[in-house]
Scaffold this active site. Structure first.
Site, short mmCIF file in Angstrom:
data_model
loop_
_atom_site.label_atom_id
_atom_site.label_comp_id
_atom_site.label_asym_id
_atom_site.label_seq_id
_atom_site.Cartn_x
_atom_site.Cartn_y
_atom_site.Cartn_z
N LYS A 284 48.88 43.91 25.75
CA LYS A 284 50.16 43.27 25.44
C LYS A 284 51.16 43.56 26.56
CE LYS A 284 49.37 40.91 23.13
NZ LYS A 284 48.07 40.69 22.55
N GLU B 242 50.18 41.69 29.84
CA GLU B 242 50.30 40.23 29.70
C GLU B 242 51.74 39.74 29.86
OE1 GLU B 242 47.47 38.09 26.49
OE2 GLU B 242 48.52 39.82 25.70
N LYS C 108 47.14 29.95 26.52
CA LYS C 108 46.91 30.33 25.13
C LYS C 108 45.48 30.04 24.70
CE LYS C 108 48.16 31.63 21.05
NZ LYS C 108 48.31 33.09 20.93
N ARG D 40 50.23 26.32 25.38
CA ARG D 40 48.85 26.51 25.80
C ARG D 40 48.76 27.06 27.22
NH1 ARG D 40 45.27 23.17 22.75
NH2 ARG D 40 43.93 22.83 24.52
N GLU E 154 44.58 47.17 23.01
CA GLU E 154 45.42 46.02 22.66
C GLU E 154 46.87 46.25 23.12
OE1 GLU E 154 44.96 43.09 21.99
OE2 GLU E 154 46.75 42.37 21.00
N ASN F 217 41.17 17.39 30.27
CA ASN F 217 41.20 18.82 29.96
C ASN F 217 39.76 19.30 30.02
OD1 ASN F 217 41.48 21.32 28.82
ND2 ASN F 217 42.01 20.59 26.77
N GLY F 218 39.48 20.36 30.78
CA GLY F 218 38.11 20.86 30.88
C GLY F 218 37.72 21.05 32.33
N CYS G 275 45.42 23.22 29.91
CA CYS G 275 45.70 21.78 29.91
C CYS G 275 45.91 21.17 28.51
CB CYS G 275 44.56 21.01 30.55
SG CYS G 275 44.16 21.51 32.20
N TRP H 203 46.74 23.11 33.86
CA TRP H 203 46.60 24.53 34.21
C TRP H 203 45.56 24.56 35.32
CZ3 TRP H 203 42.98 28.60 33.95
CH2 TRP H 203 43.53 29.89 33.92
N HIS I 165 37.92 62.76 32.79
CA HIS I 165 36.84 62.22 33.62
C HIS I 165 37.36 61.20 34.62
CE1 HIS I 165 33.98 64.36 31.20
NE2 HIS I 165 34.45 63.79 30.11
#
Ligand code: G6P
Length: 615
Positions: free
Chosen positions: A492, A495, A610, A27, A488, A100-101, A2, A73, A511
């Site tokens: 990437k 995502e 974000k 964001r 990482e 926002n929150g 948001c 969001w 394993h």
């Protein structure tokens, strides 16, 4: 996640709101809306992009001198026009709120307000805020006081902006646990979730603190600290002149912010390390004036972070234990905050965060303090963020604004900073000779150039991308300090290209994950020419023996030859301590090009945000 923009000025502020929302798009969001005061509150909302909202605004000829706007969001209730902000309450004097929150006690509040006769139109937690303010406004004639009374009843995190129909000359904003700043312009005053939204109007910003409430008029503003529903005296907060310019958040010649940010890494790292470029040695003072005395008392590190920042912490653990000989634990912040860890007062808590606003990281840092950890350090890319402000020590990565949701330059600058921390602690613990320190600093000085030449492998990564785009899964393997780099790389890829990717420490292959290996499962291996190479090569043989297709990122001096089902991209010769940083680059480029082939929204991947300012 948001985003909020508010504006009150001498001229039409609709373009400011739309521009601001466009800047906050990075964001992450799934719907957008605004309210403008013009002979009453005019509300326009839409699912989808801000461009869609802008179109609707133009069609309705919406204009006015005051307004609040929002990108949502979804957390409570699906992304829909009905759930999009602003939410409105009241009859005689209507009120509009953007938020926002997350309001944690929204269910109880909803029941109470319904009993008072308020009808809810959405499934959001935000709608309780607007009805609550309307309800409190019956007990006072001041919107500011009604907001102050209301926030005392709210549990959770919020940044809000509020407007009242019969008083279009003012906007009230408040924050607690979610970012909000004021922008002071020549022709008006503004509020936003981050500075980037306001740069076209002003660079003079005031960062509100938790518990702050502010009243904005076109030519003045006033800030208050609200305590338990009571407005105290007006207070002042410092005005910061932002160094950012609107060019910093411009795509320039690139097609995507992520591409720009990948290629900015040499300069981002050079900026971050600027202070060591002319030095022969590094001092604890880089982390704050109290660093030397705090580091002297430090007998261990606890790193708390999320996502890509967590991976930076995992890399640092190898460095800190190897070179500084200091025990280091790295934990996912959202896990740490809900377990019962055994705290040691002299274990330094290190929060790593690009945004400095990640709710779980902030909560975990506070929890560590409650448990008895005496000191904290933040490594962060945003100077005025909540994280930077709440720790005893701090190091600012100077990557510049990162807009692409998938973190790239923030990660490599975090690693460069953590390497500096390693050098400082190793020295203080008598584990680093003068010569060794000089060698490490020389390596750091070389890092921007080494990153620049590593970026040259782009065409080769692009060549591989077609094959990955046709697959549904991929496995990433690494050993030692390169295992978190494999993690990482997998993050990437999933995502931004939505290809399911898992990372394994390659010793773990037999394993479990070996059972998945067949021609449909590309296996990416990070193969630097380090002391674990021979072990890794044996792991790769296990993959080949099962018909797996290998894609290997090797150093120039790694003895691995191309053959059927074994593809190799070579970086320069083994870069020693810098190797994990350099091996990150091809993985970013591979993910980027797979996403391009698949045609996904590279900078704003679906469902992701974000800055994750809620749990
Ligand atoms: C989100 C972002 C990631 C980031 C993570 C942690 O998930 O999409 O790119 O790594 O949050 O964010 P932080 O700002 O704390 O580094």
């Amino acid at each position: 996640m948001c985003g909020i923009v508010g504006a009150i000025a001498e001229k039409n502020i609709v373009p400011v709101l739309i521009d601001g929302l466009l800047c906050l798009e990075y964001r992450g969001y799934d719907s957008a809306g605004l309210v403008i005061s013009n002979k009453g509150l005019q509300r326009i909302r839409t699912t989808g992009r801000v461009a869609e909202l802008a179109k609707k605004v133009t069609e309705h000829h919406t204009n006015g001198f005051a307004g609040i706007a929002h990108t949502r969001w979804a957390t409570h209730g699906e992304p829909s026009e009905r759930n999009a902000h602003p939410h409105i309450s009241g009859h005689e004097s209507r009120i509009a709120v953007v938020h926002n929150g997350i309001i944690e006690n929204h269910e109880a509040m909803r029941k109470r307000l319904q009993a008072e006769g308020y009808q809810f139109e959405s499934e959001t937690d935000t709608e309780v805020i607007v009805h609550l303010i309307a309800s409190n406004l019956k007990k006072t004639d001041s919107l500011l006081k009604a907001v102050s009374m209301s926030i005392a009843e709210l549990q959770g995190a919020y940044a809000i902006a509020v407007m009242e129909e019969i008083h279009p000359e003012r906007i009230v904003v408040a924050r607690n646990g979610a970012p909000l700043l004021l922008g002071l312009g020549e022709d008006g005053n503004y509020a936003a979730s981050d500075a980037s939204a306001l740069l076209k109007k002003t660079r003079d910003m005031i960062y509100l603190e938790d518990g702050d409430l502010a009243e904005l008029y076109k030519d003045q503003y006033q800030i208050y600290q609200s305590k338990e529903g009571n407005l105290g005296q007006a207070i002042t907060r410092p005005i910061h002149h932002s160094d950012l310019t609107s060019d910093d958040i411009d795509m320039g010649p690139y097609d995507h912010f992520m591409q720009k940010e990948i290629f900015e890494q040499p300069s981002a790292v050079a900026n971050t390390l600027e202070m060591v470029f002319n030095a022969q040695s590094v001092s604890p003072g880089l982390f704050g004036s109290a660093a030397e005395s705090i580091f002297e008392q430090t007998n261990g590190l606890l790193i708390l972070a999320c996502g890509t920042s967590y991976h930076a912490g995992l890399v640092a653990r190898y460095w800190l234990e190897t070179f500084a000989g200091i025990p280091c634990i790295v934990e996912i912040a959202s896990e740490y905050r809900y377990r019962d860890p055994v705290a040691d007062a002299h274990t330094l808590v290190v929060g790593i965060s690009q945004s400095g606003e990640t709710a779980d990281t902030l909560a975990a840092m506070n929890y560590a303090k409650e448990l008895g950890h005496l000191h904290s350090l933040s490594i962060c890319n945003v100077a005025e963020s909540a994280l930077i402000r709440q720790t005893d020590l701090r190091f600012l990565t100077r990557a510049g604004p990162e807009i692409g949701v998938a973190s790239t330059k923030a990660f490599t600058t975090q690693l460069a900073s953590l390497l500096l921390l390693t050098i400082v602690l190793a020295k203080m613990r008598n584990r680093l000779s003068v010569e060794h320190e000089a060698k490490m600093i020389a390596a750091l000085r070389h890092l921007p150039a080494a990153l620049q030449s590593t970026l040259q492998i782009e065409p080769e990564a692009q060549e591989w991308s077609q094959q990955f785009s046709e697959k549904r899964h991929a496995l990433f393997l690494g050993r030692g300090v390169h295992y978190p780099i494999a993690m990482e790389g997998a993050l990437k890829l999933k995502e931004i290209s939505y290809v399911h990717a898992e990372a394994y420490a390659s010793g773990e292959l037999k394993h479990g994950p070996l059972a998945l290996v067949d021609s449909e499962m590309p296996v990416v291996a990070i193969a630097p020419n380090d002391q674990l190479l021979s072990k890794l090569k044996s792991n790769l043989q296990e993959v080949r023996a099962r018909g797996g297709e290998l894609y290997v990122f090797a150093d120039a001096d790694t003895q691995i030859e191309e053959s059927d089902n074994l593809h190799v991209i070579r970086l320069a010769e083994h870069a020693g301590i810098l190797s994990p940083i350099l091996h990150t680059i091809p993985l970013q480029l591979l993910a980027y090009h797979v996403a391009l082939v698949k045609g996904t929204d590279v900078d704003k991947p679906r469902n992701l945000a974000k800055a994750v300012t809620v749990e």
